[in-house]
Design a protein around this motif. Structure first.
Motif, PDB file in Angstrom:
ATOM      1  N   ASN A  77       0.849  -1.195   0.000  1.00 26.61           N
ATOM      2  CA  ASN A  77       0.000   0.000   0.000  1.00 26.61           C
ATOM      3  C   ASN A  77       0.887   1.249   0.000  1.00 26.61           C
ATOM      4  OD1 ASN A  77       0.867   0.217   2.658  1.00 26.61           O
ATOM      5  ND2 ASN A  77      -1.180   0.069   3.572  1.00 26.61           N
ATOM      6  N   THR A  78       0.267   2.422   0.033  1.00 28.99           N
ATOM      7  CA  THR A  78       1.033   3.671  -0.115  1.00 28.99           C
ATOM      8  C   THR A  78       1.939   3.955   1.077  1.00 28.99           C
ATOM      9  OG1 THR A  78      -0.856   4.899   0.781  1.00 28.99           O
ATOM     10  CG2 THR A  78      -0.688   4.747  -1.611  1.00 28.99           C
ATOM     11  N   HIS A  79       1.744   3.269   2.190  1.00 26.27           N
ATOM     12  CA  HIS A  79       2.559   3.511   3.383  1.00 26.27           C
ATOM     13  C   HIS A  79       3.822   2.650   3.416  1.00 26.27           C
ATOM     14  CE1 HIS A  79      -0.741   5.942   4.735  1.00 26.27           C
ATOM     15  NE2 HIS A  79      -1.563   4.913   4.652  1.00 26.27           N
ATOM     16  N   VAL A  80       3.981   1.773   2.427  1.00 24.05           N
ATOM     17  CA  VAL A  80       5.163   0.909   2.373  1.00 24.05           C
ATOM     18  C   VAL A  80       6.278   1.632   1.620  1.00 24.05           C
ATOM     19  CG1 VAL A  80       6.088  -1.283   1.531  1.00 24.05           C
ATOM     20  CG2 VAL A  80       3.770  -1.185   2.465  1.00 24.05           C
ATOM     21  N   SER A  81       7.394   1.856   2.288  1.00 27.09           N
ATOM     22  CA  SER A  81       8.529   2.525   1.651  1.00 27.09           C
ATOM     23  C   SER A  81       9.226   1.572   0.689  1.00 27.09           C
ATOM     24  CB  SER A  81       9.523   3.000   2.714  1.00 27.09           C
ATOM     25  OG  SER A  81      10.117   1.881   3.362  1.00 27.09           O
ATOM     26  N   ALA A  82      10.067   2.142  -0.159  1.00 24.22           N
ATOM     27  CA  ALA A  82      10.838   1.313  -1.089  1.00 24.22           C
ATOM     28  C   ALA A  82      11.724   0.341  -0.331  1.00 24.22           C
ATOM     29  CB  ALA A  82      11.679   2.205  -2.001  1.00 24.22           C
ATOM     30  N   ALA A  83      12.306   0.820   0.785  1.00 24.79           N
ATOM     31  CA  ALA A  83      13.179  -0.044   1.593  1.00 24.79           C
ATOM     32  C   ALA A  83      12.383  -1.184   2.226  1.00 24.79           C
ATOM     33  CB  ALA A  83      13.870   0.775   2.672  1.00 24.79           C
ATOM     34  N   ALA A  84      11.163  -0.892   2.667  1.00 27.94           N
ATOM     35  CA  ALA A  84      10.323  -1.925   3.287  1.00 27.94           C
ATOM     36  C   ALA A  84       9.897  -2.967   2.264  1.00 27.94           C
ATOM     37  CB  ALA A  84       9.092  -1.288   3.935  1.00 27.94           C
ATOM     38  N   LEU A  85       9.619  -2.522   1.024  1.00 27.81           N
ATOM     39  CA  LEU A  85       9.234  -3.470  -0.023  1.00 27.81           C
ATOM     40  C   LEU A  85      10.427  -4.356  -0.390  1.00 27.81           C
ATOM     41  CD1 LEU A  85       6.582  -4.062  -1.519  1.00 27.81           C
ATOM     42  CD2 LEU A  85       7.447  -2.703  -3.420  1.00 27.81           C
ATOM     43  N   ASP A  86      11.618  -3.752  -0.411  1.00 30.03           N
ATOM     44  CA  ASP A  86      12.839  -4.534  -0.650  1.00 30.03           C
ATOM     45  C   ASP A  86      13.011  -5.602   0.426  1.00 30.03           C
ATOM     46  OD1 ASP A  86      13.464  -3.052  -2.884  1.00 30.03           O
ATOM     47  OD2 ASP A  86      14.967  -1.805  -1.876  1.00 30.03           O
ATOM     48  N   LEU A  87      12.731  -5.227   1.678  1.00 27.56           N
ATOM     49  CA  LEU A  87      12.879  -6.159   2.791  1.00 27.56           C
ATOM     50  C   LEU A  87      11.861  -7.296   2.684  1.00 27.56           C
ATOM     51  CD1 LEU A  87      14.129  -6.999   5.473  1.00 27.56           C
ATOM     52  CD2 LEU A  87      12.616  -5.380   6.627  1.00 27.56           C
ATOM     53  N   ALA A  88      10.610  -6.959   2.355  1.00 30.44           N
ATOM     54  CA  ALA A  88       9.584  -7.992   2.172  1.00 30.44           C
ATOM     55  C   ALA A  88       9.999  -8.960   1.070  1.00 30.44           C
ATOM     56  CB  ALA A  88       8.243  -7.344   1.830  1.00 30.44           C
ATOM     57  N   GLU A  89      10.543  -8.418  -0.014  1.00 30.40           N
ATOM     58  CA  GLU A  89      11.001  -9.271  -1.122  1.00 30.40           C
ATOM     59  C   GLU A  89      12.123 -10.196  -0.665  1.00 30.40           C
ATOM     60  OE1 GLU A  89      13.064  -8.862  -5.548  1.00 30.40           O
ATOM     61  OE2 GLU A  89      11.677  -7.305  -4.871  1.00 30.40           O
ATOM     62  N   ALA A  90      13.067  -9.639   0.098  1.00 33.87           N
ATOM     63  CA  ALA A  90      14.193 -10.445   0.580  1.00 33.87           C
ATOM     64  C   ALA A  90      13.711 -11.581   1.473  1.00 33.87           C
ATOM     65  CB  ALA A  90      15.179  -9.563   1.338  1.00 33.87           C
ATOM     66  N   LEU A  91      12.724 -11.307   2.330  1.00 33.43           N
ATOM     67  CA  LEU A  91      12.186 -12.341   3.224  1.00 33.43           C
ATOM     68  C   LEU A  91      11.489 -13.439   2.427  1.00 33.43           C
ATOM     69  CD1 LEU A  91      10.785 -10.092   6.078  1.00 33.43           C
ATOM     70  CD2 LEU A  91      12.556 -11.832   6.356  1.00 33.43           C
ATOM     71  N   LEU A  92      10.730 -13.040   1.415  1.00 32.95           N
ATOM     72  CA  LEU A  92       9.965 -14.010   0.638  1.00 32.95           C
ATOM     73  C   LEU A  92      10.842 -14.789  -0.339  1.00 32.95           C
ATOM     74  CD1 LEU A  92       6.859 -11.747   0.144  1.00 32.95           C
ATOM     75  CD2 LEU A  92       6.888 -13.901   1.413  1.00 32.95           C
ATOM     76  N   GLN A  93      12.025 -14.264  -0.655  1.00 31.85           N
ATOM     77  CA  GLN A  93      12.954 -14.996  -1.516  1.00 31.85           C
ATOM     78  C   GLN A  93      13.511 -16.239  -0.823  1.00 31.85           C
ATOM     79  OE1 GLN A  93      15.666 -11.866  -2.616  1.00 31.85           O
ATOM     80  NE2 GLN A  93      14.729 -11.589  -4.631  1.00 31.85           N
ATOM     81  N   ALA A  94      13.259 -16.359   0.479  1.00 29.63           N
ATOM     82  CA  ALA A  94      13.675 -17.567   1.199  1.00 29.63           C
ATOM     83  C   ALA A  94      12.973 -18.806   0.649  1.00 29.63           C
ATOM     84  CB  ALA A  94      13.377 -17.425   2.693  1.00 29.63           C
ATOM     85  N   VAL A  95      11.836 -18.622  -0.030  1.00 22.77           N
ATOM     86  CA  VAL A  95      11.092 -19.773  -0.546  1.00 22.77           C
ATOM     87  C   VAL A  95      10.942 -19.748  -2.068  1.00 22.77           C
ATOM     88  CG1 VAL A  95       9.847 -20.292   1.584  1.00 22.77           C
ATOM     89  CG2 VAL A  95       8.880 -18.614  -0.016  1.00 22.77           C
ATOM     90  N   GLY A  96      11.740 -18.917  -2.749  1.00 21.41           N
ATOM     91  CA  GLY A  96      11.684 -18.929  -4.203  1.00 21.41           C
ATOM     92  C   GLY A  96      11.786 -17.548  -4.825  1.00 21.41           C
ATOM     93  N   GLN A  97      11.290 -17.441  -6.050  1.00 17.70           N
ATOM     94  CA  GLN A  97      11.336 -16.180  -6.783  1.00 17.70           C
ATOM     95  C   GLN A  97      10.264 -15.216  -6.274  1.00 17.70           C
ATOM     96  OE1 GLN A  97      11.500 -16.671 -11.169  1.00 17.70           O
ATOM     97  NE2 GLN A  97      11.716 -18.858 -10.782  1.00 17.70           N
ATOM     98  N   VAL A  98      10.510 -13.918  -6.482  1.00 15.82           N
ATOM     99  CA  VAL A  98       9.533 -12.889  -6.116  1.00 15.82           C
ATOM    100  C   VAL A  98       9.364 -11.933  -7.291  1.00 15.82           C
ATOM    101  CG1 VAL A  98       8.965 -11.003  -4.522  1.00 15.82           C
ATOM    102  CG2 VAL A  98      10.152 -13.037  -3.668  1.00 15.82           C
ATOM    103  N   VAL A  99       8.109 -11.602  -7.609  1.00 13.90           N
ATOM    104  CA  VAL A  99       7.816 -10.592  -8.629  1.00 13.90           C
ATOM    105  C   VAL A  99       6.962  -9.498  -7.999  1.00 13.90           C
ATOM    106  CG1 VAL A  99       7.975 -12.183 -10.585  1.00 13.90           C
ATOM    107  CG2 VAL A  99       5.771 -11.867  -9.442  1.00 13.90           C
ATOM    108  N   ARG A 100       7.069  -8.288  -8.537  1.00  9.37           N
ATOM    109  CA  ARG A 100       6.298  -7.160  -8.017  1.00  9.37           C
ATOM    110  C   ARG A 100       5.167  -6.801  -8.970  1.00  9.37           C
ATOM    111  NH1 ARG A 100      10.481  -3.016  -4.981  1.00  9.37           N
ATOM    112  NH2 ARG A 100      11.865  -4.612  -4.113  1.00  9.37           N
ATOM    113  N   LEU A 101       4.003  -6.542  -8.402  1.00 12.15           N
ATOM    114  CA  LEU A 101       2.843  -6.173  -9.204  1.00 12.15           C
ATOM    115  C   LEU A 101       2.694  -4.657  -9.256  1.00 12.15           C
ATOM    116  CD1 LEU A 101       0.282  -8.808  -7.878  1.00 12.15           C
ATOM    117  CD2 LEU A 101       1.882  -9.002  -9.786  1.00 12.15           C
TER     118      LEU A 101
END
Length: 271
Positions: free
Chosen positions: A135-159
């Motif tokens: 959502n609009t309250h998620v910073s670029a750094a926070a989205l990067d962190l979420a992606e890094a966490l989810l990469q623990a189980v495979g690929q990540v794509v952004r919508l």
């Protein structure tokens, strides 16, 4: 905002079933200290108890991440316990199917940073693919962190928009089941041609698994790979003439199947 930030501030995992366990195992293997992880789960597994993470204890005041991995039907009961963490710095990341960002905002507060993610079941072996949108309250750094966490189980794509989650659900979210059914039916077709059930299933699993791995590894696209193995007037062409039939083959069948999944995804999101 990085994994060191998570280690120092703490990560809360709400729900530790198959998906939560797969992610947690990945984080611990990647070096996230067990003491930085707080798991809330009514039925902790023996594996979870042996990891050294905090289980059903008091939570850190201001965690870096709250990852929501409970089943959608348990959301109404589980989420309100975390209201105190809303409207703050904590980033909520949800892998719960069918729960839109607006529903989290309604419970946690409209200023809460929320990332919605759609993973799929091959995450259990680190071969998943997860789509994310914040959502609009998620910073670029926070989205990067979420992606890094989810990469623990495979690929990540952004919508680009949350609306795309429904299409992702139809393709990759529900998609593994389509492939499992392909394996089932391919094995049955082999049986019909005189192979034993065991041999036919072994052939079907290895063929689908190997072809998928080749499609990911090869420089050519799948259409070219198909052409490469299709000799003129050969056996593969004979089969493909059936499968590629515009009326009854894969083009129509899979389009209808994905469309049905997408429509159902939209219905579930509306409640």
């Amino acid at each position: 905002m990085d994994m060191q930030h998570v280690a120092s501030k703490g990560l809360v995992l709400l729900g530790c079933g198959k998906m939560g366990s797969a992610m947690l195992e990945g984080w611990l293997n990647d070096g996230l200290p067990a003491g930085s992880v707080y798991v809330l789960d009514p039925y902790p597994s023996d594996w979870l108890k042996g990891t050294g993470v905090h289980i059903n204890t008091d939570l850190p005041t201001d965690p870096a991440i709250v990852l929501v991995a409970v089943k959608p039907q348990m959301m109404g009961e589980a989420l309100p316990t975390l209201v105190a963490k809303g409207n703050g710095e904590a980033v909520f990341v949800s892998v719960a199917a069918g729960t839109p960002i607006a529903q989290f905002e309604a419970v946690l507060g409209g200023q809460t940073p929320i990332v919605r993610a759609m993973p799929n079941t091959p995450a259990a072996i680190g071969r998943g693919i997860t789509a994310i949108i914040g959502n609009t309250h998620v910073s670029a750094a926070a989205l990067d962190l979420a992606e890094a966490l989810l990469q623990a189980v495979g690929q990540v794509v952004r919508l680009e928009t949350e609306d795309q989650i429904d299409a992702v659900t139809g393709v990759s979210g529900s998609g593994p089941a389509y492939v499992f059914h392909l394996i089932e039916t391919l094995a049955k077709a082999g049986e019909a041609q005189g192979l034993s059930p065991e041999l036919s299933m072994q052939l079907a699993k290895a063929t689908v698994g190997g072809a998928g791995a080749l499609a990911e590894a090869a420089a050519e696209d799948p259409a070219q790979l198909r052409v490469n193995v299709t000799s003129p007037n050969g056996t593969t062409q004979a089969a493909l003439e059936v499968l590629m039939d515009e009326q009854s083959g894969f083009p129509t069948l899979l389009n209808k199947a994905v469309d049905a999944a997408v429509k159902r995804s939209k219905e579930l999101a509306r409640g």
